[in-house]
Structure formats: structure tokens, C-alpha cells
Design an enzyme around this catalytic site. Structure first.
Site, PDB file in Angstrom:
ATOM      1  CE  LYS A  96      45.069  34.807  36.035  1.00 33.70           C
ATOM      2  NZ  LYS A  96      43.797  35.505  36.183  1.00 33.70           N
ATOM      3  CE  LYS A 149      45.858  41.128  41.131  1.00 30.94           C
ATOM      4  NZ  LYS A 149      44.512  41.657  40.830  1.00 30.94           N
ATOM      5  CE  LYS A 183      43.962  42.359  29.658  1.00 31.90           C
ATOM      6  NZ  LYS A 183      42.997  43.401  30.022  1.00 31.90           N
TER       7      LYS A 183
END
Length: 353
Positions: free
Chosen positions: A218, A116, A221
Site C-alpha cells: 500500500k 513493525k 510514508k
């Protein structure tokens, strides 16, 4: 079995948008299977959602959506403690206390933080020196401290409820290991045997990793490769038919490319074994037609998601019922959490004069 004799299960999902098929197969379906045999405490992680700075006007709507999806998927508020994370203020205080026993280095080394942080700062390198790049970053971009200490908050969610079992996906296993480490460290530092070490629970199987439709990674969202539980039939079919594949096998028994293997993985999760075997064999003998595979896959996903979608639409508009569920859940969750926090404060020497 009396509730006090049941093992405690805790898990939650961030309120950052609608739940997708990966959430259902990786978590929600397990939650439903566990609710009769365990003391289950499931929450909507709105505090965790703050790391991505969601629109304040959308926060409550997101929480309501996730709650409706929990209930539509089959979670019974009479069998489970279902609550909103921020409705339990004890979590925030214990988050502060447990941060005193978490190391910056160990938090910066977590895989999810590195990934991230790379995205947030636009760092291209995949090396282990990302910690130096984050600290030395002199652009206008930044990584917030909440993202760094995300595993601590997750540990608090688990430990404050004295959980024994935590059903998590593969991407969260490292965070659960940190939770066990924090529990050991707390016990060792204060010379107590207070926290037990929770373990992942997956009914004896490997953690489920549900792939997305974009050919890599994977379902998520932020990746934009999701099938949502709220998707209508037309939208879902269109998404599946647009899923990434390749030009097809060139020789018998060829190893499928990653995008095609992803579709087989999805099919193994939603279709009957004989259907999977049919398309696996068709790939092996080079007779497969990806269009037919996708149509079958869409059909099998719809059998799973459309009944849930109908219940979501029915529950989502009942504000009175939703408020009652989370108020009831918060009361129980706070009862458990306040007892733990009281003990932790005592152990750490935080006492009234």
C-alpha cells in the site's frame, strides 16, 4: 437533525509527515462526506507518532501540516470537532486504565505489531514465532512498549469519545476489532453496559487500500512510494512516470502483474470509468503503452490534488487561524472525554475519599 441525535464518528491520522493520496482517498475524502450528517470528531494523532521517536523540533510543524491539510481537504471546523490528541490529557489517563484490561499476547499477535517489530529488529522470518524472537532478542535493537500498546491507545481515542462509527482503512480493521473486544471485556468485567461496540464505516463499500508506486503493498510514508497532497505538478508527474511496471502483456487477456494492477487500481480511484475501460482494454489486446497510461494517471491525480495543494499553502501560513481551530476543537473534545473518564473511574472504583 440535532447534534445530540447524530451518530458519533471518530478518526485520526498520525502526525509523521505530510498526508498522501492514500490518506485522502482512504480517509480524508470520507471525513468530508460525513461532516453534514454525523457528529464528527477528527484528531491529529501526535501521541501515536511518538512510537517512531520523531525529532522533537519537528513535532509541532508536523501537527500544523496535518491540520492545514485537514482543512484544505474540506473539513469545516464549524461542522466538526478538530483537535490535537495531546491537547486532551484525559486520553492519556484512560490509556493507562484500559491497559489493565489488554493482554500482552493479543497485542503481540496483531499484524501491524509483528510487521513493525520485524523491521525494528531485523527479523527475516515470516512465521508465527516472532513473539519468541522479540522476547529473546539480545541485540542492541528494541521494540518500544508504545508500539505494542498502540491498539490500546487507538481504542481509547475511539471509546473516550463514545464513537459509533470509525472510518478506517483495511490495515486498521484488526485494531478496530480489538477496540470492540476491549469494550466488551470492560462491560463484562464490571457488569455494566457502558461502551457500545463501534463499527467501520465506508459508505457500504469495501475498505479502500490505495497502492503505492513501487509495485507492491500500500501507499505509505515509510515505504517511500507516496504521492503527497503537497507535491507540486513537476514532482508528481515525475513520481508517476517512474512508477514500477513490467515489460508488457505477451498474450491477449493476460492477468496483469501486481505493479501494473496497482496502476489500474489507482486509475480506478481517480479517473473516469471510460478512461479506465480504455486502458484495461488496451492491456487486454496487448496494445497498451505504459507511458501513455502514466501520463493520463498523472493528469487525473493532479486534477484532484492541485486545488488541495493551493489551499494547503494558503492555510499553512496562518498560525492564528490554526491555533483558533485546535483550541476550539480541544475544548469540545475534552468536554466529551472528561465525562467518559469520570464514568470509567467511577466504574473501576477509583474515587476520592
Amino acid at each position: 437533525m440535532a447534534e445530540q441525535d447524530k451518530k458519533i464518528v471518530v478518526s485520526g491520522i498520525r502526525s509523521t509527515g505530510n498526508l498522501h493520496l492514500g490518506n485522502y482517498l482512504g480517509a480524508l475524502s470520507k471525513f468530508v462526506r460525513m461532516q453534514d450528517d454525523y457528529d464528527c470528531r477528527y484528531f491529529i494523532a501526535d501521541l501515536h507518532a511518538l512510537t517512531t521517536h520523531p525529532d522533537p523540533k519537528q513535532m509541532q510543524e508536523n501537527v500544523k501540516s496535518i491540520l492545514a491539510e485537514y482543512l484544505a481537504a474540506g473539513l469545516d471546523p464549524e461542522k466538526n470537532t478538530i483537535f490535537v490528541q495531546s491537547d486532551v490529557p484525559e486520553v492519556s489517563e484512560m490509556y493507562l486504565l484500559l491497559n489493565m484490561h489488554a493482554g500482552i499476547g493479543e497485542l503481540m499477535r496483531t499484524a501491524s505489531f509483528k510487521d513493525k517489530a520485524r523491521k525494528a529488529l531485523g527479523i527475516a522470518t515470516e512465521g508465527d514465532d516472532i513473539e519468541k524472537e522479540i522476547i529473546g532478542n539480545n541485540t542492541n535493537r528494541s521494540v518500544n512498549a508504545g508500539l505494542l500498546t498502540y491498539p490500546v491507545l487507538m481504542a481509547v481515542d475511539i471509546l473516550i469519545q463514545r464513537a459509533n462509527l470509525v472510518p478506517v482503512g483495511k490495515d486498521q480493521e484488526q485494531h478496530l476489532e480489538l477496540t470492540r473486544r476491549f469494550a466488551r471485556r470492560f462491560n463484562s468485567f464490571y457488569g455494566v453496559d457502558y461502551f457500545s461496540e463501534p463499527v467501520n464505516f465506508n459508505f457500504g463499500a469495501n475498505a479502500v487500500k490505495v497502492p503505492g508506486l513501487d509495485g507492491s503493498g500500500k501507499m505509505g510514508k515509510s515505504e517511500g512510494n507516496c504521492i503527497y497532497l503537497i507535491d507540486d505538478e513537476k514532482t508528481l508527474r515525475k513520481k508517476v512516470m517512474r512508477a514500477v511496471t513490467d515489460e508488457g502483456p505477451k498474450e491477449p487477456n493476460q492477468t496483469p502483474s501486481q505493479p501494473v494492477e496497482n496502476l489500474f487500481t489507482l486509475m480506478e480511484l481517480v479517473s473516469e470509468p471510460d478512461v479506465v475501460a480504455h486502458y484495461r482494454n488496451a492491456y487486454a489486446d496487448c496494445s497498451i503503452r505504459y507511458g501513455d497510461l502514466k501520463k493520463q494517471l498523472a493528469e487525473d491525480i493532479l486534477k484532484m490534488t492541485l486545488p488541495i495543494r493551493e489551499r494547503i499553502l494558503d492555510i499553512r501560513g496562518n498560525d492564528q487561524y490554526l491555533s483558533k481551530v485546535v483550541a476550539q476543537g480541544a475544548e469540545k473534545a475534552r468536554e466529551y472525554a472528561s465525562a467518559t473518564l469520570r464514568d470509567v473511574r467511577e466504574i473501576m472504583g477509583i474515587k476520592k475519599l
